[in-house]
Write a protein that holds these residues in place. Structure first.
Motif, PDB file in Angstrom:
ATOM      1  N   GLY A   1       7.915  14.997 -17.227  1.00 26.62           N
ATOM      2  CA  GLY A   1       7.543  14.571 -18.571  1.00 26.62           C
ATOM      3  C   GLY A   1       6.048  14.730 -18.777  1.00 26.62           C
ATOM      4  O   GLY A   1       5.470  15.783 -18.500  1.00 26.62           O
ATOM      5  N   SER A   2       5.421  13.664 -19.233  1.00 25.31           N
ATOM      6  CA  SER A   2       3.974  13.709 -19.472  1.00 25.31           C
ATOM      7  C   SER A   2       3.176  13.290 -18.239  1.00 25.31           C
ATOM      8  O   SER A   2       1.947  13.286 -18.272  1.00 25.31           O
ATOM      9  CB  SER A   2       3.615  12.776 -20.639  1.00 25.31           C
ATOM     10  OG  SER A   2       3.999  11.433 -20.356  1.00 25.31           O
ATOM     11  N   LEU A   3       3.882  12.935 -17.154  1.00 21.16           N
ATOM     12  CA  LEU A   3       3.202  12.505 -15.942  1.00 21.16           C
ATOM     13  C   LEU A   3       2.952  13.697 -15.032  1.00 21.16           C
ATOM     14  O   LEU A   3       3.887  14.331 -14.545  1.00 21.16           O
ATOM     15  CB  LEU A   3       4.037  11.444 -15.214  1.00 21.16           C
ATOM     16  CG  LEU A   3       3.469  10.933 -13.885  1.00 21.16           C
ATOM     17  CD1 LEU A   3       2.111  10.273 -14.097  1.00 21.16           C
ATOM     18  CD2 LEU A   3       4.436   9.959 -13.228  1.00 21.16           C
ATOM     19  N   LYS A   4       1.685  14.005 -14.805  1.00 19.02           N
ATOM     20  CA  LYS A   4       1.297  15.084 -13.903  1.00 19.02           C
ATOM     21  C   LYS A   4       0.415  14.504 -12.810  1.00 19.02           C
ATOM     22  O   LYS A   4      -0.644  13.950 -13.078  1.00 19.02           O
ATOM     23  CB  LYS A   4       0.532  16.172 -14.664  1.00 19.02           C
ATOM     24  CG  LYS A   4       1.346  16.864 -15.759  1.00 19.02           C
ATOM     25  CD  LYS A   4       0.523  17.915 -16.459  1.00 19.02           C
ATOM     26  CE  LYS A   4       1.335  18.602 -17.563  1.00 19.02           C
ATOM     27  NZ  LYS A   4       0.522  19.628 -18.276  1.00 19.02           N
ATOM     28  N   ILE A   5       0.897  14.617 -11.581  1.00 17.86           N
ATOM     29  CA  ILE A   5       0.174  14.054 -10.438  1.00 17.86           C
ATOM     30  C   ILE A   5      -0.222  15.174  -9.489  1.00 17.86           C
ATOM     31  O   ILE A   5       0.625  15.889  -8.972  1.00 17.86           O
ATOM     32  CB  ILE A   5       1.036  13.011  -9.686  1.00 17.86           C
ATOM     33  CG1 ILE A   5       1.379  11.848 -10.610  1.00 17.86           C
ATOM     34  CG2 ILE A   5       0.314  12.533  -8.437  1.00 17.86           C
ATOM     35  CD1 ILE A   5       0.184  11.039 -11.061  1.00 17.86           C
ATOM     36  N   GLY A   6      -1.520  15.335  -9.299  1.00 15.85           N
ATOM     37  CA  GLY A   6      -2.018  16.323  -8.347  1.00 15.85           C
ATOM     38  C   GLY A   6      -2.370  15.663  -7.029  1.00 15.85           C
ATOM     39  O   GLY A   6      -2.647  14.465  -6.962  1.00 15.85           O
TER      40      GLY A   6
END
Length: 616
Positions: free
Chosen positions: A74-79
């Motif tokens: 979704g809108s959650l982007k974790i690097g």
């Protein structure tokens, strides 16, 4: 600075080598296991030194290094991103530097253990998880490291798992800290719901625009984060796991209490300080929790006889000072005390390990006595470490703790009360610390260990000597955290307040000397006073917290489990299975092998289906 990724990589590689080698090439020689275990942390420490030198010379306030995209939904982007600034650099220096010394010490202390390689692999994983925690540029990655140190604490506290008590202590630590971790996880969910990101810098940047001071949402988030910090740093009311963590080998006690796990909560609050500044009620709660904890732990340490439990309650108390510092706005002071505490508490725990090994695993201080001549290295460690712990002038502990107490006095309204609590805590610290010193090193020689000889090896002695130097000189190192943490003005306090703050440690040492050194005052007469034995028993039990939780939570749960020993939920599914079994038996009777029966059944069934279809 582009080599930042090496710092967590070396300990992780050490863990993988020590874990996978027995599965592929067989058990490694112990010297090789020690070299891999301690060497990987040594390389991490050197990498920290190299990266820190570059960072300080660059003039930059922070450095980012994104290694890869971890996940996206979704809108959650974790690097998988690393963030270096002055705060994380201080933490890295403590974790890898003190951690390396503890690993070197472990190569001597644990060398004869049959599971030496397994121990070193767990220690490596512990350091790798803690490094990830402090380098994470987002709260999801931070939480990964947070849970990693929780897992490793379970593995190491229960390292000698053949003793059921050790397994109990490990489970207790794991379960109690999960309570705080659950609160923290809810706080992270709420943060993402409100701001749409878990990237730390982005959250801190928008927090002032998103919420006004005292807003109920940010206050709730701050309290939930405080819950996580309380669990991991063993503060009231979740402090009960830490003394039982002494079931693990002494080096892991030093690693948990000095350089890694218990400092995680302090780091979390310091890292997210803009959120707490927007939530004054939560910030005051941090100060109150710290003040209450340092007092409760101080009284408890005063009544203990196990050398490691005394130091364990001392750790709880000193972390309380760090929480107090955070709560009164002495942000840099809290991290400064975290650093100096790592030096002198690692020294005390490793010194205690030397005593325990030299006295054939004796823990009771009242079965020691007169050890200053028999154990000169341990004596030196305890004199230096104890002086720093009680904050005698010119030691590292003085510079950090003294400032915290002065900041507490300067806090509007609640300041004098918090200062008085911290002052009483400092008095108790001096009494219980030098009670230990006088009993162990100056008391009558115990008949149990009259022939004691000090266990010495270069791998154990060298880290102790280095830590002695750090415990004495660490207070002279200035921490430049103004680019990360608010830099408040140094408080101006009345001369009387400053004088009392300086004098109280000496008063505590004098009291300890009168009762346990010269014995001019009688402990027996003190215990004969009304309520003295009851108070002693109450404090010795940790203020009854374990009993309270046992009565409120553990025993009712066990009672429910006994009542429901056959599991009512299983009964529901058993009934379903029984009904199916009965239907099966009825249907199986129709399979009699007679063709006329099958034909008539088919005809009747067809008529019924057609009739039902026409009717509907």
């Amino acid at each position: 600075m582009d080599k930042l990724w090496l710092i967590p990589t070396f300990p992780l590689l050490g863990f993988l080598l020590l874990t996978l080698a027995p599965l592929t090439v067989g058990n490694l020689p112990r010297k090789l296991s020690g070299l891999i275990g301690a060497g990987s942390i040594g390389l991490a420490a050197l990498s920290t030194l190299y990266v820190g030198h570059d960072f300080l010379n660059s003039g930059e306030q922070s450095f980012q290094q994104v290694l890869w995209q971890w996940f996206e939904t979704g809108s959650l982007k974790i690097g998988f991103g690393l963030h270096l600034d002055s705060l994380s650099l201080v933490m890295l220096s403590v974790i890898t530097g003190v951690g390396f010394l503890i690993h070197v010490y472990s190569t001597g202390f644990m060398f004869d253990d049959p599971s030496f390689s397994r121990f070193m692999s767990y220690m490596n994983l512990f350091v790798a998880a803690m490094v990830m925690l402090v380098l994470a540029d987002n709260l999801a990655l931070l939480f990964l490291g947070w849970e990693g140190v929780g897992l490793c604490s379970y593995l190491l506290i229960g390292f000698w798992y053949t003793d059921p008590h050790n397994g109990y202590c490990a489970r207790k630590a794991f379960v109690v800290t999960r309570v705080g971790d659950t609160a923290m996880a809810i706080g992270l969910f709420l943060l993402f719901q409100e701001v749409g990101t878990l990237h730390i810098n982005e959250i801190m940047a928008v927090s002032g625009k998103q919420w006004s001071t005292g807003d109920s949402t940010i206050t709730l988030i701050a309290f939930l984060l405080l819950g996580g910090a309380v669990g991991k740093s063993a503060q009231l009311p979740l402090q009960t796991w830490l003394p039982d963590a002494m079931a693990g080998p002494t080096p892991i006690s030093a690693l948990i209490h000095a350089a890694t796990m218990v400092t995680a909560g302090v780091y979390l609050i310091a890292r997210t300080h803009p959120l707490f500044i927007l939530a004054p009620d939560a910030l005051m709660a941090v100060a109150i929790v710290g003040a209450a904890t340092l007092l409760v732990a101080g009284f408890t340490a005063l009544t203990q006889s196990d050398i490691k439990r005394i130091l364990a309650y001392s750790t709880v108390s000193q972390i309380g000072y760090m929480f107090l510092a955070l709560g009164v706005g002495a942000w840099s002071g809290a991290i400064f005390h975290l650093m100096t505490h790592a030096f002198f508490k690692a020294l005390l725990f490793l010194g205690a390990g030397t005593i325990i090994m030299s006295l054939h695993h004796e823990h009771d201080i009242f079965k020691m006595g007169g050890m200053r001549k028999k154990l000169p290295l341990a004596f030196l460690c305890f004199i230096v470490g104890s002086a720093a712990l009680v904050a005698l002038p010119l030691t590292s502990g003085y510079y950090s703790k003294h400032d915290i107490m002065l900041y507490a006095w300067a806090l509007p309204d609640a300041g004098p009360g918090l200062w008085a609590v911290a002052l009483l805590g400092a008095l108790l610290t001096a009494i219980y610390t030098f009670r230990l010193v006088f009993v162990v090193f100056f008391g009558p020689v115990s008949k149990h260990h009259a022939d004691a000889t000090e266990v010495r090896s270069i791998s154990m002695a060298l880290p102790l000597l280095v830590l002695c130097v750090l415990a004495l000189s660490g207070g002279y190192w200035a921490l430049h955290l103004g680019s990360v943490l608010p830099a408040g003005e140094h408080p101006h306090v009345p001369g009387l307040v400053n004088g009392l703050t300086n004098a109280v440690p000496f008063l505590g040492i004098a009291i300890a000397y009168l009762y346990f050194g010269s014995r001019k005052l009688s402990v027996e007469k003190l215990m004969a006073l009304p309520m003295a034995k009851n108070l002693h028993s109450f404090w010795r039990s940790g203020w009854g917290m374990d009993q309270l939780y046992s009565n409120l939570l553990v025993k009712p749960w066990i009672l429910i489990a006994r009542i429901n020993h056959s599991d009512i939920v299983d009964h529901f599914y058993s009934v379903i299975a029984l009904i199916n079994q009965l239907i099966h038996e009825l249907l199986s009777k129709t399979q009699n092998g007679k063709l006329r029966w099958y034909t008539s059944s088919l005809a009747i069934g067809t008529v019924l289906l057609l009739g039902f279809g026409l009717w509907t």
